[in-house]
Design an enzyme around this catalytic site. Structure first.
Site, short mmCIF file in Angstrom:
data_model
loop_
_atom_site.label_atom_id
_atom_site.label_comp_id
_atom_site.label_asym_id
_atom_site.label_seq_id
_atom_site.Cartn_x
_atom_site.Cartn_y
_atom_site.Cartn_z
N HIS A 1 0.87 -1.19 0.00
CA HIS A 1 0.00 0.00 0.00
C HIS A 1 0.91 1.24 0.00
CE1 HIS A 1 -2.86 2.92 1.75
NE2 HIS A 1 -3.82 2.06 1.51
N ASP B 1 2.96 -4.24 7.87
CA ASP B 1 1.66 -3.57 7.72
C ASP B 1 0.59 -4.63 7.98
OD1 ASP B 1 -0.76 -2.60 6.83
OD2 ASP B 1 -0.04 -1.94 4.88
N GLN C 1 -4.69 -5.32 7.01
CA GLN C 1 -5.64 -6.34 6.54
C GLN C 1 -5.51 -7.64 7.32
OE1 GLN C 1 -7.98 -5.51 4.55
NE2 GLN C 1 -7.15 -3.59 3.75
N LYS D 1 -10.53 -0.89 10.62
CA LYS D 1 -10.62 -2.14 9.86
C LYS D 1 -10.79 -3.34 10.79
CE LYS D 1 -7.60 -0.55 6.07
NZ LYS D 1 -8.45 0.15 5.12
N CYS E 1 -4.84 2.46 -3.61
CA CYS E 1 -3.59 2.96 -3.05
C CYS E 1 -2.42 2.02 -3.33
CB CYS E 1 -3.71 3.23 -1.54
SG CYS E 1 -4.97 4.42 -1.13
#
Lengths: 141, 414
Positions: free
Chosen positions: B129, B206, B209, B232, B371
Protein backbone atom coordinates in the site's frame (compact mmCIF):
# COMPACT_ATOMS: atom_id res chain seq x y z
CA UNK A 1 -37.10 6.11 -5.81
CA UNK A 2 -36.11 3.14 -7.91
CA UNK A 3 -33.06 3.37 -10.12
CA UNK A 4 -32.62 0.98 -13.00
CA UNK A 5 -29.36 -0.04 -14.59
CA UNK A 6 -30.32 1.94 -17.69
CA UNK A 7 -30.62 5.32 -15.96
CA UNK A 8 -26.93 6.08 -16.23
CA UNK A 9 -25.72 3.77 -18.97
CA UNK A 10 -28.30 4.73 -21.57
CA UNK A 11 -27.79 4.87 -25.32
CA UNK A 12 -26.55 8.46 -25.19
CA UNK A 13 -23.60 7.50 -22.96
CA UNK A 14 -22.92 4.08 -24.45
CA UNK A 15 -23.03 5.39 -28.04
CA UNK A 16 -20.40 7.99 -27.24
CA UNK A 17 -18.35 5.45 -25.31
CA UNK A 18 -18.41 2.79 -28.01
CA UNK A 19 -18.21 5.11 -31.02
CA UNK A 20 -16.50 8.22 -29.73
CA UNK A 21 -16.39 11.48 -31.61
CA UNK A 22 -12.84 12.57 -32.53
CA UNK A 23 -10.85 10.12 -30.43
CA UNK A 24 -7.18 10.37 -31.35
CA UNK A 25 -4.92 13.24 -32.33
CA UNK A 26 -6.03 16.60 -33.69
CA UNK A 27 -4.38 17.49 -37.02
CA UNK A 28 -2.43 20.74 -36.61
CA UNK A 29 -3.32 21.12 -32.94
CA UNK A 30 -2.50 24.52 -31.43
CA UNK A 31 -3.29 23.68 -27.78
CA UNK A 32 -3.19 20.49 -25.80
CA UNK A 33 -3.47 19.56 -22.14
CA UNK A 34 -3.76 16.29 -20.27
CA UNK A 35 -4.55 15.24 -16.73
CA UNK A 36 -5.45 12.21 -14.73
CA UNK A 37 -7.97 11.57 -12.02
CA UNK A 38 -5.72 10.64 -9.08
CA UNK A 39 -8.50 8.70 -7.38
CA UNK A 40 -9.17 6.22 -10.16
CA UNK A 41 -6.12 6.61 -12.43
CA UNK A 42 -8.19 7.58 -15.47
CA UNK A 43 -6.24 9.71 -17.92
CA UNK A 44 -7.38 12.04 -20.64
CA UNK A 45 -5.77 14.44 -23.07
CA UNK A 46 -7.46 17.11 -25.11
CA UNK A 47 -6.12 18.67 -28.30
CA UNK A 48 -7.72 21.55 -30.18
CA UNK A 49 -6.90 23.62 -33.26
CA UNK A 50 -7.74 27.28 -32.92
CA UNK A 51 -8.46 29.29 -36.04
CA UNK A 52 -7.26 32.88 -36.62
CA UNK A 53 -10.70 34.05 -35.50
CA UNK A 54 -10.11 32.40 -32.06
CA UNK A 55 -12.69 29.77 -32.92
CA UNK A 56 -12.17 26.07 -32.19
CA UNK A 57 -11.95 24.40 -35.59
CA UNK A 58 -11.44 20.90 -34.29
CA UNK A 59 -11.34 19.23 -30.85
CA UNK A 60 -10.02 15.73 -30.20
CA UNK A 61 -9.48 13.65 -27.07
CA UNK A 62 -7.57 10.54 -26.18
CA UNK A 63 -7.27 8.52 -23.03
CA UNK A 64 -8.22 5.53 -20.95
CA UNK A 65 -10.98 5.38 -18.43
CA UNK A 66 -14.52 4.58 -17.47
CA UNK A 67 -17.50 4.94 -19.80
CA UNK A 68 -18.57 8.19 -18.15
CA UNK A 69 -15.22 9.99 -18.46
CA UNK A 70 -14.69 8.81 -22.04
CA UNK A 71 -18.26 9.47 -23.22
CA UNK A 72 -18.22 12.90 -21.58
CA UNK A 73 -14.97 13.77 -23.40
CA UNK A 74 -16.54 12.72 -26.69
CA UNK A 75 -19.64 14.83 -25.95
CA UNK A 76 -17.38 17.75 -24.99
CA UNK A 77 -15.37 17.63 -28.23
CA UNK A 78 -18.54 17.56 -30.29
CA UNK A 79 -20.01 20.48 -28.36
CA UNK A 80 -17.07 22.89 -28.40
CA UNK A 81 -16.21 22.76 -32.09
CA UNK A 82 -17.16 26.01 -33.78
CA UNK A 83 -17.26 27.88 -30.49
CA UNK A 84 -15.09 30.95 -29.87
CA UNK A 85 -12.90 31.34 -26.80
CA UNK A 86 -15.26 34.05 -25.59
CA UNK A 87 -18.19 31.65 -25.88
CA UNK A 88 -16.27 28.96 -24.02
CA UNK A 89 -15.65 31.33 -21.10
CA UNK A 90 -19.38 31.19 -20.49
CA UNK A 91 -19.39 27.38 -20.68
CA UNK A 92 -19.61 26.13 -17.07
CA UNK A 93 -19.63 22.83 -15.23
CA UNK A 94 -23.42 22.92 -15.08
CA UNK A 95 -23.56 23.21 -18.89
CA UNK A 96 -21.27 20.21 -19.21
CA UNK A 97 -23.40 18.12 -16.85
CA UNK A 98 -26.48 19.16 -18.85
CA UNK A 99 -24.83 17.92 -22.05
CA UNK A 100 -24.15 14.54 -20.39
CA UNK A 101 -27.92 14.48 -19.71
CA UNK A 102 -27.88 11.63 -17.17
CA UNK A 103 -27.73 12.53 -13.46
CA UNK A 104 -24.31 11.84 -11.94
CA UNK A 105 -23.61 11.26 -8.25
CA UNK A 106 -20.93 13.43 -6.65
CA UNK A 107 -18.30 10.72 -7.09
CA UNK A 108 -19.13 10.20 -10.77
CA UNK A 109 -19.16 13.95 -11.49
CA UNK A 110 -15.36 13.78 -11.23
CA UNK A 111 -15.45 11.33 -14.15
CA UNK A 112 -17.96 13.38 -16.13
CA UNK A 113 -16.08 16.63 -15.62
CA UNK A 114 -12.52 15.38 -16.22
CA UNK A 115 -12.48 16.54 -19.86
CA UNK A 116 -14.19 19.80 -18.95
CA UNK A 117 -11.57 20.51 -16.29
CA UNK A 118 -8.79 19.84 -18.80
CA UNK A 119 -10.42 22.20 -21.31
CA UNK A 120 -10.71 24.98 -18.72
CA UNK A 121 -7.09 24.53 -17.58
CA UNK A 122 -5.91 24.58 -21.20
CA UNK A 123 -7.84 27.72 -22.03
CA UNK A 124 -6.71 29.46 -18.84
CA UNK A 125 -3.07 28.58 -19.54
CA UNK A 126 -3.25 29.75 -23.14
CA UNK A 127 -4.74 33.08 -22.08
CA UNK A 128 -2.58 33.82 -19.05
CA UNK A 129 0.76 32.21 -19.90
CA UNK A 130 1.84 32.73 -23.47
CA UNK A 131 5.01 30.74 -22.75
CA UNK A 132 3.00 27.77 -21.52
CA UNK A 133 0.87 27.94 -24.62
CA UNK A 134 3.93 27.77 -26.85
CA UNK A 135 5.22 24.82 -24.87
CA UNK A 136 1.87 23.07 -25.05
CA UNK A 137 1.52 23.62 -28.76
CA UNK A 138 5.07 22.44 -29.45
CA UNK A 139 4.29 19.29 -27.45
CA UNK A 140 1.21 18.73 -29.52
CA UNK A 141 3.24 18.79 -32.70
CA UNK B 1 -16.16 -19.44 20.79
CA UNK B 2 -19.03 -19.29 18.34
CA UNK B 3 -19.87 -21.83 15.65
CA UNK B 4 -20.35 -19.54 12.66
CA UNK B 5 -21.25 -22.44 10.39
CA UNK B 6 -24.47 -22.78 12.43
CA UNK B 7 -27.02 -20.56 10.69
CA UNK B 8 -28.84 -19.44 13.84
CA UNK B 9 -25.55 -18.44 15.47
CA UNK B 10 -24.46 -16.60 12.34
CA UNK B 11 -27.77 -14.70 12.18
CA UNK B 12 -27.45 -13.63 15.82
CA UNK B 13 -23.98 -12.28 15.11
CA UNK B 14 -25.05 -10.62 11.88
CA UNK B 15 -27.86 -8.84 13.80
CA UNK B 16 -25.17 -7.14 15.90
CA UNK B 17 -24.34 -5.08 12.79
CA UNK B 18 -27.60 -3.17 12.17
CA UNK B 19 -26.02 -1.06 9.39
CA UNK B 20 -25.95 -4.18 7.20
CA UNK B 21 -29.73 -4.47 7.33
CA UNK B 22 -30.84 -1.55 5.19
CA UNK B 23 -32.53 -0.68 1.91
CA UNK B 24 -30.72 1.74 -0.38
CA UNK B 25 -32.02 4.59 -2.56
CA UNK B 26 -32.35 2.09 -5.37
CA UNK B 27 -34.81 0.01 -3.37
CA UNK B 28 -32.18 -2.75 -3.18
CA UNK B 29 -30.94 -4.35 0.01
CA UNK B 30 -27.38 -3.44 0.91
CA UNK B 31 -24.74 -6.09 0.24
CA UNK B 32 -21.62 -4.67 1.87
CA UNK B 33 -18.46 -6.11 0.33
CA UNK B 34 -16.02 -3.32 1.14
CA UNK B 35 -14.66 -4.41 4.51
CA UNK B 36 -11.04 -4.08 3.35
CA UNK B 37 -11.70 -0.32 3.04
CA UNK B 38 -13.44 -0.14 6.40
CA UNK B 39 -15.22 -2.74 8.50
CA UNK B 40 -18.68 -2.25 9.96
CA UNK B 41 -19.02 -1.88 13.73
CA UNK B 42 -21.01 -4.16 16.03
CA UNK B 43 -23.48 -2.66 18.52
CA UNK B 44 -20.99 -3.39 21.27
CA UNK B 45 -18.55 -0.86 19.84
CA UNK B 46 -21.17 1.81 19.17
CA UNK B 47 -22.58 1.32 22.68
CA UNK B 48 -19.11 1.65 24.20
CA UNK B 49 -18.52 4.95 22.43
CA UNK B 50 -21.94 6.28 23.38
CA UNK B 51 -21.36 5.31 27.01
CA UNK B 52 -17.99 7.01 27.01
CA UNK B 53 -19.52 10.26 25.78
CA UNK B 54 -22.57 9.97 28.05
CA UNK B 55 -20.84 8.87 31.22
CA UNK B 56 -17.05 8.69 31.25
CA UNK B 57 -15.61 11.37 28.96
CA UNK B 58 -12.72 13.19 30.55
CA UNK B 59 -9.18 13.75 29.38
CA UNK B 60 -6.90 10.90 30.27
CA UNK B 61 -3.79 10.89 32.51
CA UNK B 62 -4.65 14.38 33.79
CA UNK B 63 -7.65 15.09 35.98
CA UNK B 64 -7.46 13.79 39.53
CA UNK B 65 -11.16 13.07 39.57
CA UNK B 66 -13.45 10.11 39.07
CA UNK B 67 -14.23 10.69 35.41
CA UNK B 68 -10.55 11.10 34.60
CA UNK B 69 -9.80 7.86 36.41
CA UNK B 70 -12.58 6.01 34.63
CA UNK B 71 -11.58 7.15 31.16
CA UNK B 72 -7.89 6.45 31.83
CA UNK B 73 -8.80 2.95 32.98
CA UNK B 74 -10.84 2.37 29.80
CA UNK B 75 -7.92 3.55 27.66
CA UNK B 76 -5.32 1.47 29.45
CA UNK B 77 -7.58 -1.60 29.47
CA UNK B 78 -7.84 -1.20 25.69
CA UNK B 79 -4.05 -1.06 25.44
CA UNK B 80 -3.85 -4.33 27.36
CA UNK B 81 -6.44 -5.86 24.99
CA UNK B 82 -4.25 -4.84 22.02
CA UNK B 83 -1.14 -6.28 23.69
CA UNK B 84 -2.88 -9.61 24.14
CA UNK B 85 -4.28 -9.55 20.58
CA UNK B 86 -0.83 -9.05 19.09
CA UNK B 87 1.02 -11.33 21.49
CA UNK B 88 3.33 -8.51 22.60
CA UNK B 89 5.36 -8.96 25.77
CA UNK B 90 4.82 -5.55 27.34
CA UNK B 91 1.92 -3.14 27.31
CA UNK B 92 4.40 -0.23 26.94
CA UNK B 93 5.18 -1.56 23.45
CA UNK B 94 1.67 -0.61 22.28
CA UNK B 95 1.43 2.96 20.96
CA UNK B 96 -1.95 4.41 20.00
CA UNK B 97 -1.84 6.41 16.78
CA UNK B 98 -4.45 7.67 14.34
CA UNK B 99 -4.15 4.59 12.12
CA UNK B 100 -1.83 2.40 10.08
CA UNK B 101 -0.60 5.30 7.96
CA UNK B 102 0.40 7.30 11.03
CA UNK B 103 2.02 4.22 12.60
CA UNK B 104 4.17 3.51 9.54
CA UNK B 105 5.10 7.19 9.22
CA UNK B 106 6.12 7.11 12.87
CA UNK B 107 8.55 4.25 12.19
CA UNK B 108 9.87 5.76 8.96
CA UNK B 109 10.43 9.06 10.75
CA UNK B 110 11.37 8.09 14.29
CA UNK B 111 13.52 5.11 13.33
CA UNK B 112 14.25 5.56 9.61
CA UNK B 113 15.45 9.13 9.62
CA UNK B 114 17.50 8.58 12.76
CA UNK B 115 19.24 5.32 11.88
CA UNK B 116 19.37 5.01 8.08
CA UNK B 117 22.65 6.06 6.45
CA UNK B 118 23.75 6.67 2.87
CA UNK B 119 24.16 3.32 1.15
CA UNK B 120 21.75 1.48 3.46
CA UNK B 121 18.83 -0.26 1.80
CA UNK B 122 15.12 -0.39 2.67
CA UNK B 123 13.61 -3.50 1.10
CA UNK B 124 10.05 -3.05 -0.16
CA UNK B 125 7.92 -4.77 -2.80
CA UNK B 126 5.37 -3.73 -5.40
CA UNK B 127 2.30 -5.10 -3.62
CA UNK B 128 2.62 -2.64 -0.72
CA UNK B 129 0.00 0.00 0.00
CA UNK B 130 1.22 3.56 -0.59
CA UNK B 131 1.32 3.95 3.21
CA UNK B 132 4.12 1.39 3.37
CA UNK B 133 5.99 2.80 0.38
CA UNK B 134 5.93 6.59 0.38
CA UNK B 135 7.12 7.12 4.01
CA UNK B 136 10.15 4.95 3.11
CA UNK B 137 10.79 6.83 -0.14
CA UNK B 138 10.89 10.03 1.90
CA UNK B 139 13.09 8.55 4.63
CA UNK B 140 15.48 7.25 1.95
CA UNK B 141 15.57 10.65 0.27
CA UNK B 142 16.39 12.35 3.58
CA UNK B 143 19.17 9.91 4.54
CA UNK B 144 20.69 8.84 1.22
CA UNK B 145 19.44 5.29 1.72
CA UNK B 146 18.30 3.26 -1.28
CA UNK B 147 15.06 1.46 -2.09
CA UNK B 148 15.02 -2.10 -3.33
CA UNK B 149 12.12 -4.41 -4.13
CA UNK B 150 11.55 -8.10 -3.51
CA UNK B 151 10.46 -9.51 -6.90
CA UNK B 152 6.87 -10.75 -7.22
CA UNK B 153 5.76 -13.96 -8.89
CA UNK B 154 3.29 -13.75 -11.77
CA UNK B 155 0.45 -14.88 -9.50
CA UNK B 156 1.14 -12.10 -7.03
CA UNK B 157 3.28 -13.56 -4.27
CA UNK B 158 6.65 -12.48 -2.99
CA UNK B 159 9.20 -14.51 -4.93
CA UNK B 160 10.94 -16.06 -1.93
CA UNK B 161 13.31 -17.99 -4.23
CA UNK B 162 14.77 -14.65 -5.27
CA UNK B 163 14.95 -13.14 -1.80
CA UNK B 164 18.70 -13.78 -1.58
CA UNK B 165 19.29 -11.61 -4.65
CA UNK B 166 17.96 -8.52 -2.83
CA UNK B 167 18.38 -9.26 0.87
CA UNK B 168 21.96 -8.69 1.93
CA UNK B 169 23.83 -6.89 4.70
CA UNK B 170 23.14 -3.49 3.13
CA UNK B 171 19.46 -3.98 3.95
CA UNK B 172 18.55 -2.32 7.24
CA UNK B 173 14.80 -2.80 7.14
CA UNK B 174 12.23 -4.94 5.33
CA UNK B 175 8.80 -3.29 5.13
CA UNK B 176 6.08 -5.72 4.13
CA UNK B 177 2.36 -6.24 4.35
CA UNK B 178 1.13 -9.39 6.08
CA UNK B 179 -1.89 -9.45 3.72
CA UNK B 180 -2.17 -7.58 0.44
CA UNK B 181 -5.15 -5.22 0.33
CA UNK B 182 -5.51 -5.96 -3.40
CA UNK B 183 -4.30 -9.49 -4.11
CA UNK B 184 -5.34 -11.07 -0.82
CA UNK B 185 -1.87 -12.62 -0.72
CA UNK B 186 -0.84 -13.75 2.75
CA UNK B 187 2.87 -13.11 3.07
CA UNK B 188 5.23 -15.31 5.13
CA UNK B 189 6.15 -12.64 7.66
CA UNK B 190 7.73 -15.06 10.16
CA UNK B 191 10.13 -16.35 7.51
CA UNK B 192 10.82 -12.81 6.30
CA UNK B 193 11.56 -11.73 9.87
CA UNK B 194 14.01 -14.61 10.31
CA UNK B 195 15.73 -13.91 6.99
CA UNK B 196 15.87 -10.17 7.74
CA UNK B 197 17.38 -10.77 11.17
CA UNK B 198 19.96 -13.13 9.64
CA UNK B 199 21.46 -10.16 7.77
CA UNK B 200 21.00 -7.73 10.68
CA UNK B 201 17.89 -6.01 9.28
CA UNK B 202 14.60 -5.19 11.02
CA UNK B 203 11.10 -5.96 9.78
CA UNK B 204 8.14 -3.55 9.78
CA UNK B 205 4.80 -5.23 9.08
CA UNK B 206 1.66 -3.57 7.72
CA UNK B 207 -1.05 -5.52 9.52
CA UNK B 208 -4.02 -3.41 8.38
CA UNK B 209 -5.64 -6.34 6.54
CA UNK B 210 -4.10 -9.27 8.41
CA UNK B 211 -4.76 -8.37 12.05
CA UNK B 212 -8.60 -8.31 11.68
CA UNK B 213 -8.66 -11.59 9.73
CA UNK B 214 -5.89 -13.77 11.15
CA UNK B 215 -3.81 -14.71 14.16
CA UNK B 216 -1.02 -12.33 14.99
CA UNK B 217 1.86 -13.14 17.32
CA UNK B 218 4.66 -10.59 17.19
CA UNK B 219 6.69 -12.45 19.81
CA UNK B 220 6.53 -15.88 18.16
CA UNK B 221 7.11 -14.38 14.68
CA UNK B 222 9.85 -11.99 15.91
CA UNK B 223 8.23 -8.93 14.39
CA UNK B 224 10.04 -5.67 15.16
CA UNK B 225 7.26 -3.23 14.18
CA UNK B 226 3.63 -3.86 13.35
CA UNK B 227 0.92 -1.38 12.42
CA UNK B 228 -2.85 -1.74 12.15
CA UNK B 229 -6.00 0.39 12.12
CA UNK B 230 -8.96 0.33 14.48
CA UNK B 231 -11.57 0.97 11.81
CA UNK B 232 -10.62 -2.14 9.86
CA UNK B 233 -10.87 -4.14 13.09
CA UNK B 234 -14.59 -3.42 13.57
CA UNK B 235 -13.63 -0.45 15.75
CA UNK B 236 -13.91 3.33 15.38
CA UNK B 237 -12.09 5.51 12.87
CA UNK B 238 -9.30 7.76 14.09
CA UNK B 239 -7.39 5.21 16.15
CA UNK B 240 -4.65 2.80 15.20
CA UNK B 241 -1.74 1.00 16.75
CA UNK B 242 1.99 0.78 16.41
CA UNK B 243 3.64 -2.17 18.08
CA UNK B 244 7.40 -1.81 18.43
CA UNK B 245 9.96 -3.81 20.38
CA UNK B 246 10.82 -1.91 23.53
CA UNK B 247 14.51 -1.36 22.78
CA UNK B 248 13.65 -0.03 19.31
CA UNK B 249 10.98 2.35 20.59
CA UNK B 250 13.37 3.54 23.29
CA UNK B 251 16.12 4.26 20.77
CA UNK B 252 13.78 6.13 18.41
CA UNK B 253 13.09 9.83 18.41
CA UNK B 254 9.55 11.08 18.95
CA UNK B 255 7.62 11.96 15.79
CA UNK B 256 5.29 14.59 17.26
CA UNK B 257 6.12 16.95 20.08
CA UNK B 258 3.88 18.65 22.63
CA UNK B 259 1.79 17.75 25.64
CA UNK B 260 1.87 14.35 27.37
CA UNK B 261 5.03 13.15 25.55
CA UNK B 262 7.45 15.09 27.76
CA UNK B 263 9.18 14.38 31.04
CA UNK B 264 10.46 17.86 31.70
CA UNK B 265 10.32 21.13 29.79
CA UNK B 266 12.56 24.09 30.52
CA UNK B 267 12.70 27.49 28.81
CA UNK B 268 14.63 26.07 25.86
CA UNK B 269 14.65 22.28 25.91
CA UNK B 270 12.72 19.17 26.86
CA UNK B 271 13.19 15.51 27.70
CA UNK B 272 10.85 12.71 26.72
CA UNK B 273 8.36 10.74 28.72
CA UNK B 274 8.59 6.96 29.10
CA UNK B 275 6.95 4.58 26.64
CA UNK B 276 4.36 4.69 25.25
CA UNK B 277 3.63 8.36 26.13
CA UNK B 278 6.78 9.45 24.26
CA UNK B 279 4.93 8.74 21.00
CA UNK B 280 1.49 9.95 22.07
CA UNK B 281 1.79 13.74 21.94
CA UNK B 282 -1.34 15.76 22.51
CA UNK B 283 -4.79 14.52 23.40
CA UNK B 284 -5.09 11.20 21.63
CA UNK B 285 -8.17 9.36 20.38
CA UNK B 286 -8.89 7.90 23.81
CA UNK B 287 -12.58 7.21 23.30
CA UNK B 288 -11.84 5.59 19.95
CA UNK B 289 -9.16 3.52 21.66
CA UNK B 290 -11.75 2.39 24.22
CA UNK B 291 -14.02 1.51 21.28
CA UNK B 292 -11.21 -0.53 19.74
CA UNK B 293 -10.87 -2.32 23.07
CA UNK B 294 -14.59 -3.19 22.87
CA UNK B 295 -14.11 -4.44 19.29
CA UNK B 296 -11.23 -6.68 20.33
CA UNK B 297 -13.28 -8.06 23.24
CA UNK B 298 -16.13 -8.75 20.81
CA UNK B 299 -13.92 -10.59 18.31
CA UNK B 300 -12.30 -12.52 21.14
CA UNK B 301 -15.75 -13.62 22.32
CA UNK B 302 -16.64 -14.98 18.86
CA UNK B 303 -13.10 -16.34 18.53
CA UNK B 304 -10.52 -15.48 15.88
CA UNK B 305 -10.20 -19.14 14.88
CA UNK B 306 -13.89 -19.63 14.01
CA UNK B 307 -13.79 -16.28 12.17
CA UNK B 308 -10.76 -17.38 10.15
CA UNK B 309 -12.34 -20.75 9.34
CA UNK B 310 -15.61 -19.12 8.24
CA UNK B 311 -13.91 -16.45 6.13
CA UNK B 312 -11.59 -19.04 4.58
CA UNK B 313 -14.55 -21.16 3.50
CA UNK B 314 -16.46 -18.08 2.24
CA UNK B 315 -13.35 -17.08 0.25
CA UNK B 316 -13.27 -20.52 -1.36
CA UNK B 317 -16.92 -20.15 -2.36
CA UNK B 318 -16.43 -16.60 -3.65
CA UNK B 319 -13.39 -17.63 -5.71
CA UNK B 320 -15.38 -20.46 -7.31
CA UNK B 321 -18.41 -18.31 -8.06
CA UNK B 322 -16.37 -15.44 -9.50
CA UNK B 323 -14.50 -17.89 -11.72
CA UNK B 324 -17.86 -18.72 -13.34
CA UNK B 325 -18.20 -15.18 -14.72
CA UNK B 326 -17.02 -15.04 -18.35
CA UNK B 327 -14.05 -12.76 -19.04
CA UNK B 328 -13.48 -12.06 -15.34
CA UNK B 329 -9.90 -12.28 -14.11
CA UNK B 330 -9.13 -12.51 -10.40
CA UNK B 331 -5.85 -10.85 -9.44
CA UNK B 332 -3.58 -12.66 -7.01
CA UNK B 333 -2.94 -16.22 -5.90
CA UNK B 334 -5.45 -19.05 -5.95
CA UNK B 335 -7.28 -20.25 -2.86
CA UNK B 336 -6.26 -21.48 -0.26
CA UNK B 337 -3.21 -19.19 -0.15
CA UNK B 338 -5.22 -15.99 0.08
CA UNK B 339 -7.49 -13.98 2.32
CA UNK B 340 -11.08 -13.00 1.56
CA UNK B 341 -10.12 -10.05 -0.66
CA UNK B 342 -10.89 -10.37 -4.37
CA UNK B 343 -9.68 -7.79 -6.84
CA UNK B 344 -10.71 -8.47 -10.39
CA UNK B 345 -11.18 -7.02 -13.84
CA UNK B 346 -13.98 -7.78 -16.27
CA UNK B 347 -13.03 -7.50 -19.93
CA UNK B 348 -14.77 -4.53 -21.54
CA UNK B 349 -16.15 -3.02 -18.32
CA UNK B 350 -14.10 -0.36 -16.56
CA UNK B 351 -13.94 -0.96 -12.78
CA UNK B 352 -15.63 2.39 -12.09
CA UNK B 353 -18.54 1.54 -14.34
CA UNK B 354 -18.70 -1.92 -12.79
CA UNK B 355 -18.75 -0.47 -9.28
CA UNK B 356 -21.47 2.02 -10.28
CA UNK B 357 -23.60 -0.71 -11.90
CA UNK B 358 -23.15 -2.93 -8.84
CA UNK B 359 -24.14 -0.06 -6.57
CA UNK B 360 -27.37 0.21 -8.53
CA UNK B 361 -28.03 -3.38 -7.51
CA UNK B 362 -27.17 -2.74 -3.86
CA UNK B 363 -23.70 -4.31 -3.97
CA UNK B 364 -21.00 -2.10 -2.44
CA UNK B 365 -17.50 -2.81 -3.71
CA UNK B 366 -14.46 -0.62 -4.29
CA UNK B 367 -12.99 0.43 -7.62
CA UNK B 368 -9.70 2.15 -8.31
CA UNK B 369 -6.04 1.49 -7.65
CA UNK B 370 -6.66 0.86 -3.93
CA UNK B 371 -3.59 2.96 -3.05
CA UNK B 372 -1.32 0.52 -4.87
CA UNK B 373 -0.28 2.31 -8.07
CA UNK B 374 3.05 0.42 -8.44
CA UNK B 375 1.16 -2.89 -8.28
CA UNK B 376 -1.42 -1.78 -10.84
CA UNK B 377 1.36 -0.47 -13.11
CA UNK B 378 3.00 -3.88 -12.92
CA UNK B 379 -0.30 -5.58 -13.72
CA UNK B 380 -0.76 -3.19 -16.66
CA UNK B 381 -4.00 -1.85 -15.18
CA UNK B 382 -5.13 1.65 -14.26
CA UNK B 383 -7.67 0.25 -11.83
CA UNK B 384 -9.42 -2.86 -10.62
CA UNK B 385 -12.64 -3.73 -8.81
CA UNK B 386 -12.40 -5.19 -5.32
CA UNK B 387 -14.88 -7.17 -3.25
CA UNK B 388 -13.76 -7.91 0.30
CA UNK B 389 -15.55 -10.17 2.74
CA UNK B 390 -15.86 -10.57 6.49
CA UNK B 391 -17.52 -13.04 8.84
CA UNK B 392 -20.72 -10.95 8.70
CA UNK B 393 -21.12 -11.76 4.99
CA UNK B 394 -22.60 -15.01 3.68
CA UNK B 395 -22.93 -17.06 0.50
CA UNK B 396 -26.17 -15.35 -0.54
CA UNK B 397 -24.27 -12.08 -0.67
CA UNK B 398 -21.55 -13.65 -2.80
CA UNK B 399 -24.33 -14.87 -5.12
CA UNK B 400 -25.72 -11.31 -5.27
CA UNK B 401 -22.25 -10.07 -6.26
CA UNK B 402 -21.95 -12.59 -9.08
CA UNK B 403 -25.46 -11.88 -10.40
CA UNK B 404 -24.79 -8.15 -10.29
CA UNK B 405 -21.56 -8.55 -12.27
CA UNK B 406 -23.38 -10.62 -14.88
CA UNK B 407 -26.06 -7.91 -15.17
CA UNK B 408 -23.38 -5.22 -15.48
CA UNK B 409 -21.73 -7.14 -18.33
CA UNK B 410 -25.02 -7.19 -20.20
CA UNK B 411 -25.20 -3.36 -20.13
CA UNK B 412 -21.95 -3.18 -22.08
CA UNK B 413 -22.90 -5.97 -24.51
CA UNK B 414 -25.99 -4.47 -26.08
Amino acid sequence: MLVSLDDLYNDHILDHFESPYHKGHCPGATCQHSDRNPICGDQLSLEVRLGDDQRIEEAWFDGKGCAISQAAASILCEAIEGKTLEQLKEFGARDMLDLIKVPLTASRQKCGLLGFKILKTMLYASEHQPAAEEMASSNAR
Amino acid sequence: MADLSDDATWRTIRAEFPILDQTLRTGKKLVYLDTAATAQKPNRVVDCIRQCYERDNSNVHRGIHELGDRMTTLLEDAREQVRELLGAREVEEIVFTSGTTMSLNLVAHGWGRKFLRAGDVVLLNEMEHHANLVPWYEAAKATGAEIRHIPLTTDGRLDMDQLDTVLDRQVKLVAVTAMSNVLGTINPVAELARRAHDVGALIAVDGAQSVPHGMTDVTRDQIDFLAFSGHKFYGPTGVGVLYGRRELLEAMDPFLFGGHMIREVTRDSATWADLPAKFEAGTGPFIQAAGLGAAIAYIKQIGMEPIMAYEHELARYAGERLAEVPELTILGPAWPDRGAIFSFVVEGVHPHDLSDLLDRQGVAIRAGHHCTMPLHDRLGLAASARASLAFYNNREEVDSLVEAILAARRVFRR
